[in-house]
Design a protein around this motif. Structure first.
Motif, PDB file in Angstrom:
ATOM      1  N   MET A   1       0.849  -1.202   0.000  1.00 57.18           N
ATOM      2  CA  MET A   1       0.000   0.000   0.000  1.00 57.18           C
ATOM      3  C   MET A   1       0.885   1.253   0.000  1.00 57.18           C
ATOM      4  SD  MET A   1      -2.489   1.538   2.973  1.00 57.18           S
ATOM      5  CE  MET A   1      -3.381   0.054   3.395  1.00 57.18           C
ATOM      6  N   LYS A   2       0.471   2.243  -0.787  1.00 55.13           N
ATOM      7  CA  LYS A   2       1.238   3.491  -0.877  1.00 55.13           C
ATOM      8  C   LYS A   2       0.593   4.550   0.025  1.00 55.13           C
ATOM      9  CE  LYS A   2       3.308   6.264  -4.454  1.00 55.13           C
ATOM     10  NZ  LYS A   2       3.160   6.800  -5.775  1.00 55.13           N
ATOM     11  N   ASP A  52       0.552  23.422  -1.897  1.00 53.60           N
ATOM     12  CA  ASP A  52       0.925  23.366  -3.319  1.00 53.60           C
ATOM     13  C   ASP A  52       0.680  21.990  -3.933  1.00 53.60           C
ATOM     14  OD1 ASP A  52       1.699  26.004  -3.327  1.00 53.60           O
ATOM     15  OD2 ASP A  52       3.761  25.547  -2.722  1.00 53.60           O
ATOM     16  N   LEU A  53       0.087  21.079  -3.171  1.00 53.24           N
ATOM     17  CA  LEU A  53      -0.254  19.768  -3.744  1.00 53.24           C
ATOM     18  C   LEU A  53      -1.625  19.848  -4.405  1.00 53.24           C
ATOM     19  CD1 LEU A  53       0.831  17.140  -1.032  1.00 53.24           C
ATOM     20  CD2 LEU A  53       2.078  17.870  -3.068  1.00 53.24           C
ATOM     21  N   HIS A  54      -1.760  19.153  -5.528  1.00 55.48           N
ATOM     22  CA  HIS A  54      -3.025  19.137  -6.259  1.00 55.48           C
ATOM     23  C   HIS A  54      -3.467  17.697  -6.475  1.00 55.48           C
ATOM     24  CE1 HIS A  54      -2.515  23.392  -6.737  1.00 55.48           C
ATOM     25  NE2 HIS A  54      -1.272  23.168  -7.130  1.00 55.48           N
ATOM     26  N   GLU A  55      -4.686  17.575  -6.990  1.00 51.90           N
ATOM     27  CA  GLU A  55      -5.291  16.239  -7.145  1.00 51.90           C
ATOM     28  C   GLU A  55      -4.341  15.240  -7.800  1.00 51.90           C
ATOM     29  OE1 GLU A  55      -9.310  16.429  -8.716  1.00 51.90           O
ATOM     30  OE2 GLU A  55      -8.965  14.498  -9.677  1.00 51.90           O
ATOM     31  N   LYS A  56      -3.684  15.650  -8.865  1.00 50.45           N
ATOM     32  CA  LYS A  56      -2.817  14.704  -9.599  1.00 50.45           C
ATOM     33  C   LYS A  56      -1.643  14.232  -8.718  1.00 50.45           C
ATOM     34  CE  LYS A  56      -0.018  18.211 -12.040  1.00 50.45           C
ATOM     35  NZ  LYS A  56       0.489  18.703 -10.796  1.00 50.45           N
ATOM     36  N   ASP A  57      -1.207  15.090  -7.766  1.00 46.12           N
ATOM     37  CA  ASP A  57      -0.097  14.706  -6.876  1.00 46.12           C
ATOM     38  C   ASP A  57      -0.517  13.620  -5.889  1.00 46.12           C
ATOM     39  OD1 ASP A  57       1.725  16.739  -7.842  1.00 46.12           O
ATOM     40  OD2 ASP A  57       0.438  18.187  -6.785  1.00 46.12           O
ATOM     41  N   LEU A  58      -1.817  13.525  -5.634  1.00 47.26           N
ATOM     42  CA  LEU A  58      -2.322  12.564  -4.643  1.00 47.26           C
ATOM     43  C   LEU A  58      -2.749  11.243  -5.274  1.00 47.26           C
ATOM     44  CD1 LEU A  58      -2.719  13.211  -1.503  1.00 47.26           C
ATOM     45  CD2 LEU A  58      -2.284  15.194  -2.907  1.00 47.26           C
ATOM     46  N   GLU A  59      -2.777  11.218  -6.588  1.00 47.62           N
ATOM     47  CA  GLU A  59      -3.237  10.003  -7.267  1.00 47.62           C
ATOM     48  C   GLU A  59      -2.282   8.845  -6.975  1.00 47.62           C
ATOM     49  OE1 GLU A  59      -3.743  11.245 -11.323  1.00 47.62           O
ATOM     50  OE2 GLU A  59      -5.638  12.254 -10.847  1.00 47.62           O
ATOM     51  N   GLY A  60      -2.851   7.673  -6.723  1.00 47.34           N
ATOM     52  CA  GLY A  60      -2.032   6.478  -6.488  1.00 47.34           C
ATOM     53  C   GLY A  60      -1.798   6.189  -5.008  1.00 47.34           C
ATOM     54  N   TYR A  61      -2.098   7.163  -4.137  1.00 51.69           N
ATOM     55  CA  TYR A  61      -1.975   6.893  -2.695  1.00 51.69           C
ATOM     56  C   TYR A  61      -3.279   6.275  -2.196  1.00 51.69           C
ATOM     57  CZ  TYR A  61       2.206   9.753  -2.773  1.00 51.69           C
ATOM     58  OH  TYR A  61       3.445  10.244  -3.069  1.00 51.69           O
ATOM     59  N   GLU A  62      -3.151   5.241  -1.349  1.00 49.19           N
ATOM     60  CA  GLU A  62      -4.357   4.641  -0.780  1.00 49.19           C
ATOM     61  C   GLU A  62      -4.772   5.394   0.495  1.00 49.19           C
ATOM     62  OE1 GLU A  62      -4.456   0.394  -0.969  1.00 49.19           O
ATOM     63  OE2 GLU A  62      -5.931   0.256   0.656  1.00 49.19           O
ATOM     64  N   GLN A  63      -3.749   5.880   1.226  1.00 53.22           N
ATOM     65  CA  GLN A  63      -4.071   6.606   2.464  1.00 53.22           C
ATOM     66  C   GLN A  63      -3.144   7.813   2.599  1.00 53.22           C
ATOM     67  OE1 GLN A  63      -4.701   4.406   6.054  1.00 53.22           O
ATOM     68  NE2 GLN A  63      -5.479   2.578   4.996  1.00 53.22           N
ATOM     69  N   VAL A  64      -3.660   8.831   3.309  1.00 55.01           N
ATOM     70  CA  VAL A  64      -2.857  10.012   3.648  1.00 55.01           C
ATOM     71  C   VAL A  64      -2.884  10.176   5.162  1.00 55.01           C
ATOM     72  CG1 VAL A  64      -2.716  12.540   3.483  1.00 55.01           C
ATOM     73  CG2 VAL A  64      -3.290  11.196   1.446  1.00 55.01           C
ATOM     74  N   VAL A  65      -1.709  10.394   5.743  1.00 55.69           N
ATOM     75  CA  VAL A  65      -1.609  10.693   7.176  1.00 55.69           C
ATOM     76  C   VAL A  65      -1.184  12.151   7.293  1.00 55.69           C
ATOM     77  CG1 VAL A  65      -0.383  10.177   9.327  1.00 55.69           C
ATOM     78  CG2 VAL A  65      -0.959   8.314   7.743  1.00 55.69           C
ATOM     79  N   PHE A  66      -1.941  12.930   8.052  1.00 54.14           N
ATOM     80  CA  PHE A  66      -1.654  14.369   8.182  1.00 54.14           C
ATOM     81  C   PHE A  66      -0.993  14.652   9.526  1.00 54.14           C
ATOM     82  CE2 PHE A  66      -2.389  18.681   9.437  1.00 54.14           C
ATOM     83  CZ  PHE A  66      -2.260  19.418   8.277  1.00 54.14           C
TER      84      PHE A  66
END
Ligand code: NAD
Length: 317
Positions: A1-2, A52-66
């Motif tokens: 998982m990415k 400065d992150l946009h939708e295309k930068d987040l593509e391919g990640y299954e989860q984000v931890v903030f």
């Protein structure tokens, strides 16, 4: 998982990221590197503002931890406008972009600070939040913004952490147990500003495990979860630090008592995290002290401004 860890080069991220790598996750970090980069060699670290992150930068990640934003009261009080932007608005923005990019889960580093000042009550996640100061309000705003985006396809989890202490590759000495440890070693004295105030405490290794459990949880799970090892008065914490350090260095450590009013005072129950996430913390305050002592050679004379968020933050202006 990415997984994308936003603000992953900070105190908590520097323990969490290696733990996730050990568990076989593919981890990328986006961070402004205010406190440098202490992550293991080979970690993909992108120095960038999360705005400065946009939708295309987040593509391919299954989860984000903030894990980003201003991470304590002095930073928030020093720059309230920036605090409300970074802590209040940024989590919503990143969760919004992540949801559009079809990320499955967003895990937000919330704080028990949102509970504010409570007296003689054990707070659960349904209890009222009474914070009335910039940091607490902004952490609550961040949490609420993220939850607004949650649905069946986008799981949102907020871990309301107690005060996180202990050793990290990027250590802080502006966190209660760490501060007391530092003054016990450097000055032979622990200062207690208000001995009757309550604080939930969590070792940073357990914090990393809480995030791991949130990542591993079934996607049907969303919501807020208190996470702490236990609730202690500041006076109790000082007694444990004093005794542990005395044993470790073989010398007496004193205690100075002040009576400074505090605007944060809370105890929490973590039953929900145990039941839903299977989160069981294992490190006590004594364990925190001994892990700090094990790395004493790394800290020099404790004067490095990187150990104190507000000192570094003021220099960024
Ligand atoms: N440490 C604690 O006791 C504690 C307790 C409760 C909640 N929290 C929350 O947990 C999170 C992590 O805490 P920490 O102690 O690791 O903090 P930290 O200050 O060590 O790390 C925060 C990191 O975020 C980065 N950052 C900040 N704004 C950014 C932006 N706009 N874009 C990219 N990177 C950015 C910084 O460079 C830094 O590396 C924070 O959100 C904090 O509010 C911490």
């Amino acid at each position: 998982m990415k997984i994308l860890v936003a603000g992953g080069a900070g105190f908590i991220g520097s323990v969490l990221v290696p733990q996730l790598q050990e568990h076989g996750y593919e981890v990328d970090v986006v961070d402004l590197l205010w406190f440098g980069n202490h992550l293991p060699e080979g970690t993909n670290v992108i120095q960038k503002d999360l705005f400065d992150l946009h939708e295309k930068d987040l593509e391919g990640y299954e989860q984000v931890v903030f894990l980003a934003g201003l991470s304590n009261d002095p930073m928030a009080a020093y720059s309230p406008a920036r605090n409300f932007i970074e802590n209040g608005a940024l989590p919503s923005y990143l969760a919004f972009v992540a949801k559009n990019a079809k990320v499955r889960r967003f895990i937000y580093a919330s704080s028990c600070s949102i509970y504010g000042y409570t007296v003689n009550e054990l707070y659960d996640e349904q209890s009222p939040v009474t914070c009335a100061y910039p940091y607490g309000i902004s952490k609550l705003q961040g949490e609420r913004g993220v939850f607004q985006l949650g649905d069946d396809d986008f799981s949102t989890i907020a871990l309301r952490q107690g005060t996180v202490c202990g050793h990290s590759r990027r250590t802080r000495f502006d966190l209660i147990v760490n501060t007391m440890f530092k003054s016990a070693i450097a000055d032979g004295m622990v200062t207690v500003n208000n001995p009757s105030i309550w604080r939930p405490i969590l070792d940073v290794r357990d914090t990393a495990t809480a995030f791991l459990r949130a990542i591993q949880a079934d996607y049907s799970i969303s919501g807020a979860f208190n996470v702490a090892f236990g609730n202690f008065t500041v006076g109790q914490i000082a007694d444990v630090v004093k005794e542990e350090v005395e044993q470790l260095i073989g010398k007496k450590v004193g205690i100075t008592l002040n009576n400074v009013q505090d605007f944060r005072n809370y105890k929490v129950t973590c039953d929900k995290a145990r039941t839903y996430l299977g989160f069981l913390p294992k490190y006590s305050i004594s364990d925190i002290v001994s892990s700090l002592y094990d790395h004493l050679d790394d800290y020099g004379d404790f004067s490095n401004d990187l150990f104190y968020n507000i000192n570094t933050f003021k220099k960024l202006d």
